[in-house]
Enzyme design. Sequence first.
Site, PDB file in Angstrom:
ATOM      1  N   LYS A   1      16.914 -16.845 -13.552  1.00  0.00           N
ATOM      2  CA  LYS A   1      17.873 -17.418 -14.499  1.00  0.00           C
ATOM      3  C   LYS A   1      19.247 -16.754 -14.434  1.00  0.00           C
ATOM      4  O   LYS A   1      20.136 -17.091 -15.197  1.00  0.00           O
ATOM      5  CB  LYS A   1      17.318 -17.285 -15.927  1.00  0.00           C
ATOM      6  CG  LYS A   1      15.974 -17.982 -16.132  1.00  0.00           C
ATOM      7  CD  LYS A   1      15.431 -17.726 -17.531  1.00  0.00           C
ATOM      8  CE  LYS A   1      14.048 -18.357 -17.716  1.00  0.00           C
ATOM      9  NZ  LYS A   1      13.499 -18.068 -19.056  1.00  0.00           N
TER      10      LYS A   1
ATOM     11  N   CYS B   1      34.250 -12.454 -17.746  1.00  0.00           N
ATOM     12  CA  CYS B   1      33.304 -11.526 -17.134  1.00  0.00           C
ATOM     13  C   CYS B   1      32.672 -10.638 -18.203  1.00  0.00           C
ATOM     14  O   CYS B   1      33.380  -9.951 -18.946  1.00  0.00           O
ATOM     15  CB  CYS B   1      34.014 -10.673 -16.089  1.00  0.00           C
ATOM     16  SG  CYS B   1      32.988  -9.333 -15.429  1.00  0.00           S
TER      17      CYS B   1
ATOM     18  N   CYS C   1      33.850  -6.818 -18.150  1.00  0.00           N
ATOM     19  CA  CYS C   1      35.231  -6.402 -18.354  1.00  0.00           C
ATOM     20  C   CYS C   1      35.448  -5.870 -19.773  1.00  0.00           C
ATOM     21  O   CYS C   1      34.753  -6.283 -20.712  1.00  0.00           O
ATOM     22  CB  CYS C   1      36.175  -7.570 -18.081  1.00  0.00           C
ATOM     23  SG  CYS C   1      36.424  -7.912 -16.317  1.00  0.00           S
TER      24      CYS C   1
ATOM     25  N   ASN D   1      19.624  -4.385 -18.075  1.00  0.00           N
ATOM     26  CA  ASN D   1      19.811  -5.618 -17.310  1.00  0.00           C
ATOM     27  C   ASN D   1      19.366  -6.823 -18.150  1.00  0.00           C
ATOM     28  O   ASN D   1      18.281  -6.803 -18.741  1.00  0.00           O
ATOM     29  CB  ASN D   1      19.010  -5.553 -16.001  1.00  0.00           C
ATOM     30  CG  ASN D   1      19.432  -6.614 -15.008  1.00  0.00           C
ATOM     31  OD1 ASN D   1      19.420  -7.804 -15.285  1.00  0.00           O
ATOM     32  ND2 ASN D   1      19.820  -6.175 -13.820  1.00  0.00           N
TER      33      ASN D   1
ATOM     34  N   ASN E   1      24.477  -3.545  -4.463  1.00  0.00           N
ATOM     35  CA  ASN E   1      24.658  -4.697  -3.597  1.00  0.00           C
ATOM     36  C   ASN E   1      26.127  -5.108  -3.682  1.00  0.00           C
ATOM     37  O   ASN E   1      26.606  -5.471  -4.762  1.00  0.00           O
ATOM     38  CB  ASN E   1      23.777  -5.867  -4.048  1.00  0.00           C
ATOM     39  CG  ASN E   1      22.315  -5.489  -4.162  1.00  0.00           C
ATOM     40  OD1 ASN E   1      21.813  -4.661  -3.404  1.00  0.00           O
ATOM     41  ND2 ASN E   1      21.620  -6.084  -5.117  1.00  0.00           N
TER      42      ASN E   1
ATOM     43  N   SER F   1      25.273 -10.953  -7.528  1.00  0.00           N
ATOM     44  CA  SER F   1      25.470 -12.237  -8.195  1.00  0.00           C
ATOM     45  C   SER F   1      26.730 -12.253  -9.050  1.00  0.00           C
ATOM     46  O   SER F   1      27.283 -13.310  -9.306  1.00  0.00           O
ATOM     47  CB  SER F   1      24.251 -12.584  -9.057  1.00  0.00           C
ATOM     48  OG  SER F   1      24.002 -11.573 -10.015  1.00  0.00           O
TER      49      SER F   1
ATOM     50  N   HIS G   1      32.194  -8.377 -10.525  1.00  0.00           N
ATOM     51  CA  HIS G   1      32.668  -7.121 -11.104  1.00  0.00           C
ATOM     52  C   HIS G   1      31.841  -5.953 -10.549  1.00  0.00           C
ATOM     53  O   HIS G   1      30.606  -6.002 -10.562  1.00  0.00           O
ATOM     54  CB  HIS G   1      32.541  -7.168 -12.622  1.00  0.00           C
ATOM     55  CG  HIS G   1      33.254  -6.063 -13.327  1.00  0.00           C
ATOM     56  ND1 HIS G   1      34.284  -6.289 -14.227  1.00  0.00           N
ATOM     57  CD2 HIS G   1      33.101  -4.711 -13.277  1.00  0.00           C
ATOM     58  CE1 HIS G   1      34.721  -5.114 -14.686  1.00  0.00           C
ATOM     59  NE2 HIS G   1      34.002  -4.148 -14.118  1.00  0.00           N
TER      60      HIS G   1
ATOM     61  N   HIS H   1      29.455  -3.211  -9.779  1.00  0.00           N
ATOM     62  CA  HIS H   1      28.334  -2.648 -10.533  1.00  0.00           C
ATOM     63  C   HIS H   1      27.233  -2.255  -9.560  1.00  0.00           C
ATOM     64  O   HIS H   1      27.183  -2.702  -8.421  1.00  0.00           O
ATOM     65  CB  HIS H   1      27.799  -3.654 -11.552  1.00  0.00           C
ATOM     66  CG  HIS H   1      27.175  -4.871 -10.941  1.00  0.00           C
ATOM     67  ND1 HIS H   1      27.912  -5.919 -10.410  1.00  0.00           N
ATOM     68  CD2 HIS H   1      25.868  -5.239 -10.762  1.00  0.00           C
ATOM     69  CE1 HIS H   1      27.107  -6.845  -9.947  1.00  0.00           C
ATOM     70  NE2 HIS H   1      25.850  -6.465 -10.134  1.00  0.00           N
TER      71      HIS H   1
ATOM     72  N   PHE I   1      12.309 -12.302  14.318  1.00  0.00           N
ATOM     73  CA  PHE I   1      11.640 -11.216  15.030  1.00  0.00           C
ATOM     74  C   PHE I   1      11.531  -9.979  14.155  1.00  0.00           C
ATOM     75  O   PHE I   1      10.462  -9.352  14.066  1.00  0.00           O
ATOM     76  CB  PHE I   1      12.399 -10.875  16.317  1.00  0.00           C
ATOM     77  CG  PHE I   1      11.807  -9.704  17.058  1.00  0.00           C
ATOM     78  CD1 PHE I   1      10.628  -9.846  17.781  1.00  0.00           C
ATOM     79  CD2 PHE I   1      12.396  -8.446  17.013  1.00  0.00           C
ATOM     80  CE1 PHE I   1      10.061  -8.767  18.445  1.00  0.00           C
ATOM     81  CE2 PHE I   1      11.850  -7.366  17.672  1.00  0.00           C
ATOM     82  CZ  PHE I   1      10.676  -7.533  18.391  1.00  0.00           C
TER      83      PHE I   1
END
Length: 353
Positions: free
Chosen positions: A22, A43, A46, A75, A153, A161, A164, A166, A308
């Site tokens: 989600k 965001c 922010c 999260n 990431n 995703s 900003h 993080h 592979f």
Amino acid sequence: MSVIRQDPTTKEWVILAPARGKRPDEFKQPGNRQSRQAASLSCPFCPGNERMTPVELERFTGDRAEAWTVRVIANKFPALVLEGQPRRSESGPLFREMAGVGSHEVIIETPIHDRTIALMEAVEVEHILQAYQSRYRALKDDSRLKYVIVFKNHGETAGTSLEHPHSQVVATPIAPMLMRRKYEVAMTHYDDTGRSLYQDLVDEELRAQVRVVIETDMFVAFHPFASRVSFVTWIVPKRHEPSFGQVLPGELTALSHVFLRTLRGLHHALGDPDFNYILHSAPKEDESKAYYVWHLQILPRVNTIAGFELGSGIYVTTMLPEESAAYMRTVLNPSEPDQPAGHSGVSASVGPE
């Protein structure tokens, strides 16, 4: 709620977390990716939008108590949650699972929407590292949790995703098979030689020099001998420390300079590539043992992982680490391209600008 299931063919654990599906994704707007300015207005990470995030767990303010520099929040779409007990159950002889008990946190690295780590100052990076260490220490004190991993990431292909800047901290009730395998290899080396595998690895890289990118009094950054992807970089302490929780304040300061210099070098050399980095640390039961050394692993997304690699577990890398390290040395230290940055009197200050 999430559930953790064991693959009976490999004994590896898999987290099944339907709620993660989600999550909002800024990068899936066809043909119309938001500008950085537009994204910052709505965001949740922010300043001014703090009410849009889940509960705040911790904040860092630097020298300005009225403004935050780094925030830690739960999260909103966690893979694991800190509720219940991770008791195992079985449905038949092969199907083993447990409740998805654990922790999943977000480290908001900066109040500035478009300020990636490569563009920061060393003191800002140090605040991020302090947040990592604080959360690592807090989570490892929970008796239900066995392993804590910090990771970032950066970029769409790396799995982010929200734009900003993080990173994330996940704590699990089991030690992953990959970690167990690495630890078993390290223990075998210690049993055979009486020395730490990772300290021996640093010593050998320093002796060979050809894959070393940065050397300081406290840290070495190098491209591993058997690199799985091009430009993968390890940052390893010279002092034996199994756990990131054991890092001293002065070492965090020194690490912030090496870490920033490495990421800024990759930013300039590869054109702000997508990347992942992972902070590896010993499982908490083994933090006092001599087998392992914590380290940072940075993986630029410059290679495509295809059938592979996925089918065999054998990676194909298209550039020798000796070549990629030599190229990085020219980027970090163009006046002396064959000298690891920071070695033999060469300054290891942050650059290039």
